[in-house]
Design a protein around this motif. Sequence first.
Motif, PDB file in Angstrom:
ATOM      1  N   ALA A   1      38.538  42.391  26.036  1.00 26.04           N
ATOM      2  CA  ALA A   1      39.468  42.117  26.990  1.00 26.04           C
ATOM      3  C   ALA A   1      38.756  40.627  27.910  1.00 26.04           C
ATOM      4  CB  ALA A   1      39.720  42.845  28.294  1.00 26.04           C
ATOM      5  N   SER A   2      38.709  39.455  27.222  1.00 27.14           N
ATOM      6  CA  SER A   2      38.298  38.274  27.740  1.00 27.14           C
ATOM      7  C   SER A   2      39.168  37.314  28.209  1.00 27.14           C
ATOM      8  CB  SER A   2      37.285  37.431  26.594  1.00 27.14           C
ATOM      9  OG  SER A   2      38.451  37.086  25.615  1.00 27.14           O
ATOM     10  N   ASN A   3      40.500  37.709  28.385  1.00 26.64           N
ATOM     11  CA  ASN A   3      41.475  36.766  28.845  1.00 26.64           C
ATOM     12  C   ASN A   3      41.393  36.616  30.365  1.00 26.64           C
ATOM     13  OD1 ASN A   3      43.017  36.662  26.426  1.00 26.64           O
ATOM     14  ND2 ASN A   3      44.189  38.670  26.909  1.00 26.64           N
ATOM     15  N   ARG A   4      41.868  35.511  30.999  1.00 21.93           N
ATOM     16  CA  ARG A   4      41.450  35.080  32.324  1.00 21.93           C
ATOM     17  C   ARG A   4      42.072  36.159  33.398  1.00 21.93           C
ATOM     18  NH1 ARG A   4      39.111  31.954  35.605  1.00 21.93           N
ATOM     19  NH2 ARG A   4      39.834  31.689  37.535  1.00 21.93           N
ATOM     20  N   TRP A   5      43.370  36.582  32.746  1.00 19.53           N
ATOM     21  CA  TRP A   5      43.999  37.298  33.699  1.00 19.53           C
ATOM     22  C   TRP A   5      43.271  38.838  33.975  1.00 19.53           C
ATOM     23  CZ3 TRP A   5      45.279  42.701  32.504  1.00 19.53           C
ATOM     24  CH2 TRP A   5      45.285  43.147  31.073  1.00 19.53           C
ATOM     25  N   VAL A   6      42.348  39.449  32.941  1.00 19.86           N
ATOM     26  CA  VAL A   6      41.497  40.551  33.462  1.00 19.86           C
ATOM     27  C   VAL A   6      40.493  39.896  34.409  1.00 19.86           C
ATOM     28  CG1 VAL A   6      39.983  42.039  32.162  1.00 19.86           C
ATOM     29  CG2 VAL A   6      41.728  41.248  31.090  1.00 19.86           C
ATOM     30  N   THR A   7      39.907  39.056  34.272  1.00 19.49           N
ATOM     31  CA  THR A   7      38.987  38.321  35.394  1.00 19.49           C
ATOM     32  C   THR A   7      39.461  38.720  36.766  1.00 19.49           C
ATOM     33  OG1 THR A   7      37.835  37.079  33.771  1.00 19.49           O
ATOM     34  CG2 THR A   7      37.472  36.658  35.929  1.00 19.49           C
ATOM     35  N   SER A   8      40.905  37.831  36.818  1.00 20.64           N
ATOM     36  CA  SER A   8      41.459  37.857  38.030  1.00 20.64           C
ATOM     37  C   SER A   8      41.952  39.250  38.467  1.00 20.64           C
ATOM     38  CB  SER A   8      42.615  37.156  37.848  1.00 20.64           C
ATOM     39  OG  SER A   8      42.587  35.560  37.565  1.00 20.64           O
ATOM     40  N   LEU A   9      42.038  40.078  37.544  1.00 22.47           N
ATOM     41  CA  LEU A   9      42.545  41.674  37.884  1.00 22.47           C
ATOM     42  C   LEU A   9      41.365  42.135  38.532  1.00 22.47           C
ATOM     43  CD1 LEU A   9      44.618  43.863  37.827  1.00 22.47           C
ATOM     44  CD2 LEU A   9      43.779  44.358  35.325  1.00 22.47           C
ATOM     45  N   GLY A  10      40.223  42.079  38.201  1.00 23.04           N
ATOM     46  CA  GLY A  10      38.800  42.574  38.542  1.00 23.04           C
ATOM     47  C   GLY A  10      38.614  41.922  40.053  1.00 23.04           C
ATOM     48  N   LEU A  11      38.875  40.752  40.147  1.00 21.53           N
ATOM     49  CA  LEU A  11      38.618  40.201  41.546  1.00 21.53           C
ATOM     50  C   LEU A  11      39.719  40.564  42.634  1.00 21.53           C
ATOM     51  CD1 LEU A  11      37.865  36.387  40.552  1.00 21.53           C
ATOM     52  CD2 LEU A  11      36.249  38.144  41.418  1.00 21.53           C
ATOM     53  N   LEU A  12      40.977  40.885  41.923  1.00 24.85           N
ATOM     54  CA  LEU A  12      42.220  41.574  42.854  1.00 24.85           C
ATOM     55  C   LEU A  12      41.781  42.902  43.387  1.00 24.85           C
ATOM     56  CD1 LEU A  12      45.486  40.048  41.293  1.00 24.85           C
ATOM     57  CD2 LEU A  12      44.412  39.328  43.552  1.00 24.85           C
ATOM     58  N   ALA A  13      41.018  43.632  42.232  1.00 24.31           N
ATOM     59  CA  ALA A  13      40.894  44.802  42.698  1.00 24.31           C
ATOM     60  C   ALA A  13      39.775  44.900  43.959  1.00 24.31           C
ATOM     61  CB  ALA A  13      39.984  45.723  41.723  1.00 24.31           C
ATOM     62  N   MET A  14      38.618  43.753  43.630  1.00 24.17           N
ATOM     63  CA  MET A  14      37.841  43.624  44.947  1.00 24.17           C
ATOM     64  C   MET A  14      38.375  43.489  46.320  1.00 24.17           C
ATOM     65  SD  MET A  14      34.736  41.545  43.132  1.00 24.17           S
ATOM     66  CE  MET A  14      33.864  41.681  44.755  1.00 24.17           C
ATOM     67  N   VAL A  15      39.434  42.342  46.237  1.00 20.20           N
ATOM     68  CA  VAL A  15      40.340  42.310  47.623  1.00 20.20           C
ATOM     69  C   VAL A  15      40.924  43.557  48.057  1.00 20.20           C
ATOM     70  CG1 VAL A  15      42.179  41.023  48.482  1.00 20.20           C
ATOM     71  CG2 VAL A  15      40.680  40.103  46.802  1.00 20.20           C
ATOM     72  N   ALA A  16      41.585  44.425  46.866  1.00 21.81           N
ATOM     73  CA  ALA A  16      41.690  45.832  47.490  1.00 21.81           C
ATOM     74  C   ALA A  16      40.764  46.491  48.020  1.00 21.81           C
ATOM     75  CB  ALA A  16      42.449  46.407  46.370  1.00 21.81           C
ATOM     76  N   GLY A  17      39.814  46.573  47.631  1.00 20.06           N
ATOM     77  CA  GLY A  17      38.561  47.464  48.306  1.00 20.06           C
ATOM     78  C   GLY A  17      38.140  46.832  49.308  1.00 20.06           C
ATOM     79  N   LEU A  18      38.277  45.557  49.748  1.00 20.91           N
ATOM     80  CA  LEU A  18      37.955  44.938  51.026  1.00 20.91           C
ATOM     81  C   LEU A  18      39.224  45.372  52.130  1.00 20.91           C
ATOM     82  CD1 LEU A  18      36.390  41.353  50.077  1.00 20.91           C
ATOM     83  CD2 LEU A  18      35.249  43.612  50.966  1.00 20.91           C
ATOM     84  N   SER A  19      40.050  45.223  51.491  1.00 20.78           N
ATOM     85  CA  SER A  19      41.282  45.755  52.466  1.00 20.78           C
ATOM     86  C   SER A  19      41.209  47.236  52.906  1.00 20.78           C
ATOM     87  CB  SER A  19      42.693  45.357  51.766  1.00 20.78           C
ATOM     88  OG  SER A  19      42.827  44.147  51.573  1.00 20.78           O
TER      89      SER A  19
END
Length: 482
Positions: free
Chosen positions: A314-332
């Motif tokens: 899974a090297s697509n950019r959307w996978v990287t963005s999905l991981g970063l969005l999970a970090m945003v959810a963790g901070l929330s």
Amino acid sequence: MSGAKLGWFSDAVLALLIVAALPLAIVAIPNTVSVVAALLPDGIDRVELMRAHGLALPAMMLTVPLAAMALRRVKAAHLLLGGLALLAVADAAGGYAGSVFVVGVLRVAHGIGAGLLLPATLFAVWDRAPVLRGLWAGMLALSLLGAQALALWPLDGVTRWQVTLQPFPLLTGIALALAAVYLVLWMAAGRPAAPGVRFQERGRLLKATAPAAGIAVLAISTASQDWRADLVILLAVLAIAGLLALASTGSRESRALSYTMVAVGVVLLPSIAQVTYVEMRGLGGPGLSGLWLPFCVAGLAAVAAAVLVWRFAASNRWVTSLGLLAMVAGLSSVRFLTPSPEGLVLVVPFALLAVGASVALTAALTAASGQAEVGAAMFALALCLPAVLAGYLLGTGVQLTMVRGVSSAQELVDGFVSALHLWALVGGFLVVVVIVLGAVLSRRARATEEEADSVRRDDVRENSAVSSVPAPAQSPEDGAPA
């Protein structure tokens, strides 16, 4: 032993070395000497000691890009052994430290040793089995997640303050032995060649030392003088902006990895460090004993997620963005679930932050490795640690703002909790900015590439049309044969 079995055994030893060495490197970052302030002798300057103890991260920041450039001539196996040997010597000497100067020297040694390990381990796994790159990314996320707790763990009930200088000597010895075994196996395999760092990447690595040095000077200056909180915040934001500007250079895959490293560096360790302190027993939380289960669950999930991302390529950019969005959810979730007297609730923010960072790093590394850009990976790693220190500075500025003017212990506790909640909001905003910035620049780069391809196709068609036009026939009067 056959070549195939030797390679498999070497990969297994390298995997164990990554599991041991990366936490040792990252655990050198936290400054924990204030926790044992009651054990310090009367004749030692406590403020100067805290400043000396904080020199490990600046030394590590400056070592990483220089070590990455040195890997063009020095083998990764040698650098691994040298870094762990330096850590072992610093650990052994730490038990005899008795002055601020010695503490500063040993902490710089810790930082240099750790700074050698990070690029050497990444370089060692680059051309090996892809699962090792996933393991490296997962262990980096796990190490950043648990560094503060691991640094505090050996200090529970200690009677000597020097323990802060030698937190895990046994693990250092085990990692050193693994590095020696790996060196022997590497030599037995015929010293296989490793990927080199390209010339332009070496230039970018040299440029990465500039923000590292600037942020280190800024951190030392703020620790040495009574700076206003708003000025610290402004300078930290400018430092992060400078790192993102430097990350914007290079290819599209290189930019994605650099952005991810900066975002993970700014957010993960500084956030978890604040959560760990707020959840200490004295502030109403469960203490470290109640935090180990969430840390372990989140850490295992982070490593498993990295391996799964590698497994499905899974090297697509959307996978990287999905991981970063999970970090945003963790901070929330940090804003809603902390502080909590029950440590089990913290599985949610810890897992979201660790898994998100692991997925984002692994996907970005997979994309970069597809382009064989080991130099780009080293450059991104060189930006990660300055981002960690910039995140610490920004978090410190937020804390100073929230605890200004407090007059009671309860107000101080409330100020720290409010600072954590505000920092979670700021950190989430920064990660969203990184996601948007990466998407916009990636779209522009794709449009530029498509435009260049279109121009090349038009040129090819024009050249083909010209070459297909028949040459005019020559008459006998022109001297041509009849």
